[in-house]
Design a protein around this motif. Structure first.
Motif, short mmCIF file in Angstrom:
data_model
loop_
_atom_site.label_atom_id
_atom_site.label_comp_id
_atom_site.label_asym_id
_atom_site.label_seq_id
_atom_site.Cartn_x
_atom_site.Cartn_y
_atom_site.Cartn_z
N ARG A 239 0.82 -1.21 0.00
CA ARG A 239 0.00 0.00 0.00
C ARG A 239 0.86 1.25 0.00
N SER A 240 0.20 2.40 -0.18
CA SER A 240 0.90 3.68 -0.16
C SER A 240 -0.04 4.76 0.36
N HIS A 241 0.52 5.74 1.03
CA HIS A 241 -0.23 6.92 1.43
C HIS A 241 -0.30 7.93 0.28
N HIS A 242 0.56 7.77 -0.71
CA HIS A 242 0.66 8.68 -1.86
C HIS A 242 -0.34 8.21 -2.93
N PRO A 243 -1.36 9.01 -3.26
CA PRO A 243 -2.38 8.56 -4.22
C PRO A 243 -1.81 8.12 -5.57
N GLY A 244 -0.81 8.83 -6.06
CA GLY A 244 -0.21 8.48 -7.35
C GLY A 244 0.50 7.14 -7.30
N ILE A 245 1.19 6.87 -6.21
CA ILE A 245 1.89 5.59 -6.07
C ILE A 245 0.87 4.47 -5.88
N ALA A 246 -0.18 4.72 -5.10
CA ALA A 246 -1.22 3.71 -4.91
C ALA A 246 -1.85 3.32 -6.25
N SER A 247 -2.12 4.31 -7.09
CA SER A 247 -2.68 4.05 -8.41
C SER A 247 -1.69 3.27 -9.28
N LEU A 248 -0.43 3.62 -9.18
CA LEU A 248 0.62 2.93 -9.94
C LEU A 248 0.71 1.46 -9.54
N ILE A 249 0.59 1.17 -8.25
CA ILE A 249 0.62 -0.21 -7.76
C ILE A 249 -0.55 -0.99 -8.36
N GLU A 250 -1.73 -0.40 -8.37
CA GLU A 250 -2.90 -1.07 -8.96
C GLU A 250 -2.70 -1.33 -10.45
N ARG B 89 1.97 -8.96 -10.05
CA ARG B 89 0.87 -9.62 -9.33
C ARG B 89 1.39 -10.73 -8.43
N GLY B 90 2.33 -11.51 -8.94
CA GLY B 90 2.90 -12.60 -8.16
C GLY B 90 3.65 -12.09 -6.94
N LEU B 91 4.36 -10.99 -7.08
CA LEU B 91 5.08 -10.39 -5.95
C LEU B 91 4.08 -9.93 -4.89
N VAL B 92 3.02 -9.25 -5.32
CA VAL B 92 2.00 -8.77 -4.38
C VAL B 92 1.31 -9.95 -3.70
N GLU B 93 0.99 -10.99 -4.46
CA GLU B 93 0.34 -12.18 -3.87
C GLU B 93 1.24 -12.84 -2.83
N ASN C 130 10.44 9.53 -12.21
CA ASN C 130 10.69 8.57 -13.29
C ASN C 130 9.39 8.33 -14.04
N THR C 131 9.48 7.74 -15.22
CA THR C 131 8.27 7.41 -15.97
C THR C 131 7.48 6.35 -15.22
N ASP C 132 6.20 6.22 -15.55
CA ASP C 132 5.36 5.22 -14.88
C ASP C 132 5.92 3.82 -15.04
N GLY C 133 6.35 3.46 -16.26
CA GLY C 133 6.90 2.12 -16.50
C GLY C 133 8.15 1.86 -15.67
N GLU C 134 9.00 2.87 -15.57
CA GLU C 134 10.22 2.74 -14.76
C GLU C 134 9.86 2.61 -13.29
N LEU C 135 8.91 3.41 -12.82
CA LEU C 135 8.48 3.33 -11.42
C LEU C 135 7.89 1.96 -11.10
N MET C 136 7.10 1.42 -12.01
CA MET C 136 6.53 0.08 -11.79
C MET C 136 7.65 -0.95 -11.66
N GLY C 137 8.67 -0.82 -12.50
CA GLY C 137 9.82 -1.73 -12.41
C GLY C 137 10.57 -1.56 -11.11
N LEU C 138 10.77 -0.30 -10.69
CA LEU C 138 11.46 -0.04 -9.42
C LEU C 138 10.69 -0.63 -8.24
N ILE C 139 9.37 -0.44 -8.25
CA ILE C 139 8.55 -0.97 -7.16
C ILE C 139 8.60 -2.49 -7.18
N GLY C 140 8.50 -3.09 -8.37
CA GLY C 140 8.62 -4.55 -8.48
C GLY C 140 9.94 -5.04 -7.93
N HIS C 141 11.01 -4.35 -8.25
CA HIS C 141 12.34 -4.69 -7.75
C HIS C 141 12.35 -4.68 -6.22
#
Length: 177
Positions: A38-49, A59-63, A108-119
């Motif tokens: 989860r995130s308190h930051h609305p933009g990051i929360a949306s990015l996670i979804e 999805r596998g990481l979150v699960e 960073n771009t959304d795609g890069e942020l998604m990769g960073l969060i996945g990492h």
């Protein structure tokens, strides 16, 4: 009180409140569960979804985290001397959960942020897989054992690098149905 400490305390309180709903679940009452990533930051929360929607790896990481005793807060922030784009910044333990705080540089771009969060979620799984990792010292000792020193004296694992790369590739290929 630092911002991270406030977030950890808020997370611990929310965890305590959420665990009170277990009796209702046992009684057959449908109660919503709070996500463990989860995130308190609305933009990051949306990015996670969106990342979970677009990437099987994400999805596998979150699960995997959802089946652990961990709660991972992904928040905007800087790591070290602003040279690392993301990091696991804190680990603490409550009575029932371990709370991790991941910081990401949102410039960073959304795609890069998604990769960073996945990492970083992969790192969270590494930490949550070791029951004795409950603070910064035990996290450091874990990465001395399983990691290698990467750029700017940050520890790295091949699994986290691969997870981040896989998430980036999957979200770049995503096409809505």
């Amino acid at each position: 009180m630092t911002r991270t400490t406030r977030h950890l305390m808020l997370g611990a309180m929310m965890t305590t409140l959420a665990s009170g709903g277990r009796a209702a679940v046992a009684a057959g009452v449908d109660t919503p569960t709070m996500p463990r990533v989860r995130s308190h930051h609305p933009g990051i929360a949306s990015l996670i979804e969106r990342a979970a929607e677009r990437s099987k790896t994400f999805r596998g990481l979150v699960e995997a985290i959802n089946t652990s005793n961990g709660i991972v807060y992904v928040e905007e922030g800087q790591c070290g001397r602003h040279v690392v784009k993301s990091c696991v910044a804190a680990v603490t333990q409550t009575a029932t959960n371990r709370i991790l705080v991941v910081k990401v540089d949102i410039g960073n771009t959304d795609g890069e942020l998604m990769g960073l969060i996945g990492h970083e979620l992969r790192h969270a799984i590494e930490i949550l897989s070791e029951p004795n990792v409950v603070d910064a010292t035990s996290m450091y000792l874990l990465y001395q054992r399983i990691g290698r020193l990467g750029a700017y004296t940050a520890f790295e694992t091949q699994a986290a690098v691969q997870a981040g790369n896989a998430v980036r590739a999957e979200v770049s290929k995503y096409r809505p149905h």
